[in-house]
Scaffold this active site. Structure first.
Site, PDB file in Angstrom:
ATOM      1  N   VAL B 241       0.836  -1.214   0.000  1.00 41.85           N
ATOM      2  CA  VAL B 241       0.000   0.000   0.000  1.00 41.85           C
ATOM      3  C   VAL B 241       0.865   1.256   0.000  1.00 41.85           C
ATOM      4  CG1 VAL B 241      -2.252  -0.759   0.818  1.00 41.85           C
ATOM      5  CG2 VAL B 241      -0.442  -0.414   2.468  1.00 41.85           C
ATOM      6  N   GLU B 242       2.064   1.161   0.551  1.00 40.71           N
ATOM      7  CA  GLU B 242       2.999   2.295   0.503  1.00 40.71           C
ATOM      8  C   GLU B 242       3.329   2.638  -0.954  1.00 40.71           C
ATOM      9  OE1 GLU B 242       6.364   2.014   3.096  1.00 40.71           O
ATOM     10  OE2 GLU B 242       7.555   3.449   1.957  1.00 40.71           O
ATOM     11  N   ARG B 243       3.604   1.613  -1.742  1.00 42.12           N
ATOM     12  CA  ARG B 243       3.916   1.840  -3.162  1.00 42.12           C
ATOM     13  C   ARG B 243       2.712   2.427  -3.890  1.00 42.12           C
ATOM     14  NH1 ARG B 243       6.714  -4.085  -3.820  1.00 42.12           N
ATOM     15  NH2 ARG B 243       8.419  -3.619  -2.376  1.00 42.12           N
ATOM     16  N   ALA B 246       2.399   6.114  -3.192  1.00 42.27           N
ATOM     17  CA  ALA B 246       3.387   6.892  -3.954  1.00 42.27           C
ATOM     18  C   ALA B 246       2.915   7.087  -5.392  1.00 42.27           C
ATOM     19  CB  ALA B 246       4.740   6.184  -3.927  1.00 42.27           C
TER      20      ALA B 246
END
Lengths: 251, 381
Positions: B241-243, B246
């Protein structure tokens, strides 16, 4: 307390619309947004009611944004016969819709940001037989009376007026709230009383193009801005600027 | 991907919040090299912008993932990259594991205040000698009764100077490799925790990013998120989910950069005509805008797959790689088309150029994305 607030949907001023040469009015088949000048009345209504009462919006176009901000319900007047309505035609429709809500107080902006006639609120009040107070910067309600600080060129007047009445709210006097996520999700399930002009007992000939008491005879582009005067400061620039401003009667 | 009325209204609200409550303050935050995150997050929480997908019981909104996409796209339009990054850490990098694997007690103590804005969260995985290579981390937590005793250091930790707690990844056994790691919530008030150094970075200058030290730092074993020993696997899910965050913010950032550049080039006259009359300029901007549109469409496809509960690791990796490269290209072209004005601090392009450079490095470098993809797609020997 029940407060009705009148709101209008207008073409986004950030994405200027065009004038339709056949009708000589603004094209309205573009994306419409809540007229910012109405958002102050909405905020004031929400603050006045503050959970103890009801805020009803009255509009001639769907408006979920105000419901998302916290208004409780809406009366939406929708009718093809309304196209081309002038200020008085609009006022007749709004007055009839407002009557259905039987409000204690009606709030409106002082003028819309597209038509700028600045006459609708007072016409509505007249048609409803209500007193009206214009250019409010502060509104307080107590004991069946509304107390208004009414903006003037010199400052403000303290005005009191018995309810029910109509108050027009000056733009910028309160900070309109943002609709919250919860408000946005709840907006669709709020009651919207959708009515046509027949439901309001209005004759189609009294509104829209048919009922127009005024006619736009010509439209022309605003003149291009002329070059300004450049004042070189040779020690006396401030005097020349002051006299220029005096000529304009702004100081 | 026609937006529903609710999605459109949410986008409009977030956009005006960014324009009115964020952008006017960005210059001051950049100068101070710090943002008042508690204040900003509290304001945002009041409007339901934090914890969109988390349970309402713990400060969440119970929305689906598409609202996160909208939030990220619109915060991508911020006048700096630091705030969307700080927000991403708070809602999509430091808290997903806690929301998914945490106990009700942990969520009440750490997730709820974070989603109300009274606590700022950080994600602490990278170390001075282990960034993209997560398996190489050395920070160790040794059990002493009901407490973990943590020793080591963490590097590049966003929000950590003003943070209230960290989602720490540490070794909790000597198994090595991908095994024996755990995710542990470390309050920054824990004894033995300290901020060693606030980092002086090329970009993201308003973000408080730091090197952190753990010197016999003690926290309750009850602060372990999910299963002891499964930290790496839990963190890998959190990285996905971080990617995605971004990639989502990059769309908003590039979109506004192209809008501003076009507006500048329409006014900027060279050799008797606006620069935007030059075919080279038109084609360049049109092609970049098309690429941004492709990324946006891809992102929404990921969001829909994620909503269906599918594993989005591969798509998130592709989107993150593309976002890093595209934002570098957009930043470089926009700066170039501004000429000398693009190179001065008073023009937005300078900050945009350095802030967006991070997308290809942070949250797993481009090369790591390629390594993951090569492996997943079988381009290995």
């Amino acid at each position: 307390m029940k407060v009705v607030v009148c709101v209008k949907q207008i073409p986004d001023p950030a994405d200027p619309g065009e004038i339709d040469p056949s009708t000589k009015t603004l094209k309205r088949d573009v994306k419409l947004i809540l007229d910012e000048s109405d958002s102050y009345g909405v905020e004031m209504a929400l603050q006045l009611v503050d959970g103890d009462g009801e805020v009803v919006l009255v509009s001639m176009a769907p408006n979920n944004e105000v419901l998302a901000m916290g208004a409780d319900s809406a009366i939406l007047v929708s009718d093809e016969a309304l196209a081309g309505s002038d200020a008085l035609g609009t006022a007749k429709v709004l007055a009839a819709a407002i009557k259905r809500a039987e409000p204690d107080l009606v709030l409106a902006a002082t003028e819309s940001s597209d038509g700028y006639t600045g006459t609708v609120p007072e016409q509505v009040a007249e048609l409803l037989g209500m007193p009206s107070v214009t250019f409010a910067k502060e509104v307080a309600v107590a004991d069946g009376t509304v107390a208004v600080k009414r903006q003037t060129e010199a400052g403000y007047d303290d005005v009191t007026c018995p309810l029910p009445c109509l108050v027009s709210v000056t733009a910028g006097v309160v900070e309109p709230r943002y609709p919250s996520f919860k408000g946005i999700m709840a907006a669709k399930s709020k009651p919207v009383d959708e009515v046509g002009i027949a439901d309001l007992g209005i004759d189609a000939g009294a509104v829209g193009w048919a009922g127009g008491g005024q006619e736009i005879v010509a439209i022309e582009p605003a003149p291009a801005r002329e070059a300004g005067e450049i004042v070189e400061d040779e020690g006396d620039a401030y005097e020349r600027i002051v006299s220029f401003l005096e000529e304009l009667k702004v100081i | 991907m026609r937006e529903s009325d609710e999605q459109a209204a949410f986008r409009l609200m977030v956009r005006s919040f960014v324009e009115r409550e964020v952008n006017p303050y960005v210059e001051a935050w950049e100068a101070a090299e710090m943002m008042p995150l508690h204040e900003i997050f509290t304001k945002m929480a009041g409007l339901g912008m934090l914890g969109l997908e988390y349970e309402p019981e713990f400060g969440g909104q119970g929305a689906d993932h598409t609202f996160t996409v909208i939030l990220a796209e619109e915060f991508g339009r911020c006048a700096n990259g630091s705030l969307p990054m700080a927000l991403g850490v708070q809602v999509d990098m430091a808290t997903p594991s806690l929301a998914r694997f945490g106990t009700p007690e942990q969520k009440a103590q750490f997730l709820k205040p974070a989603m109300e804005g009274s606590m700022v969260a950080s994600i602490a995985v990278s170390e001075p000698d282990a960034g993209s290579d997560v398996a190489a981390i050395r920070t160790k937590a040794v059990r002493d009764g009901d407490e973990w005793v943590i020793n080591g250091s963490k590097m590049w930790i966003t929000n950590s100077v003003q943070g209230d707690w960290l989602c720490l990844l540490a070794r909790t056994s000597d198994e090595g490799g991908y095994s024996g790691m755990s995710q542990i919530i470390v309050p920054t008030s824990a004894p033995g925790f300290s901020v060693s150094k606030k980092l002086d970075k090329l970009g993201m200058r308003a973000s408080d990013t730091a090197l952190l030290s753990f010197d016999d730092c003690r926290v309750p074993v009850a602060n372990t998120i999910g299963q002891i020993g499964k930290g790496f696997q839990q963190q890998m899910a959190q990285f996905v989910v971080e990617r995605m965050w971004a990639a989502y913010t990059t769309v908003g950032a590039c979109e506004v950069a192209l809008e501003k550049t076009a507006a500048f080039l329409r006014e900027r006259h060279v050799f008797g005509e606006p620069l935007l009359a030059k075919q080279h300029v038109q084609f360049t901007l049109a092609e970049l805008a098309a690429e941004v549109d492709l990324l946006r469409t891809y992102n929404w496809a990921i969001a829909e797959a994620y909503n269906r509960g599918e594993d989005t690791t591969r798509q998130a990796t592709i989107a993150k790689l593309k976002a890093g490269r595209l934002s570098r290209e957009v930043a470089d072209r926009c700066l170039q088309f501004h000429g000398g004005m693009g190179y001065v601090e008073e023009t937005w392009t300078a900050r945009f150029f350095r802030d967006n450079r991070l997308t290809s490095i942070g949250g797993g470098a481009d090369e790591v994305m390629l390594q993951v993809l090569a492996k997943m797609d079988g381009y290995v020997a």
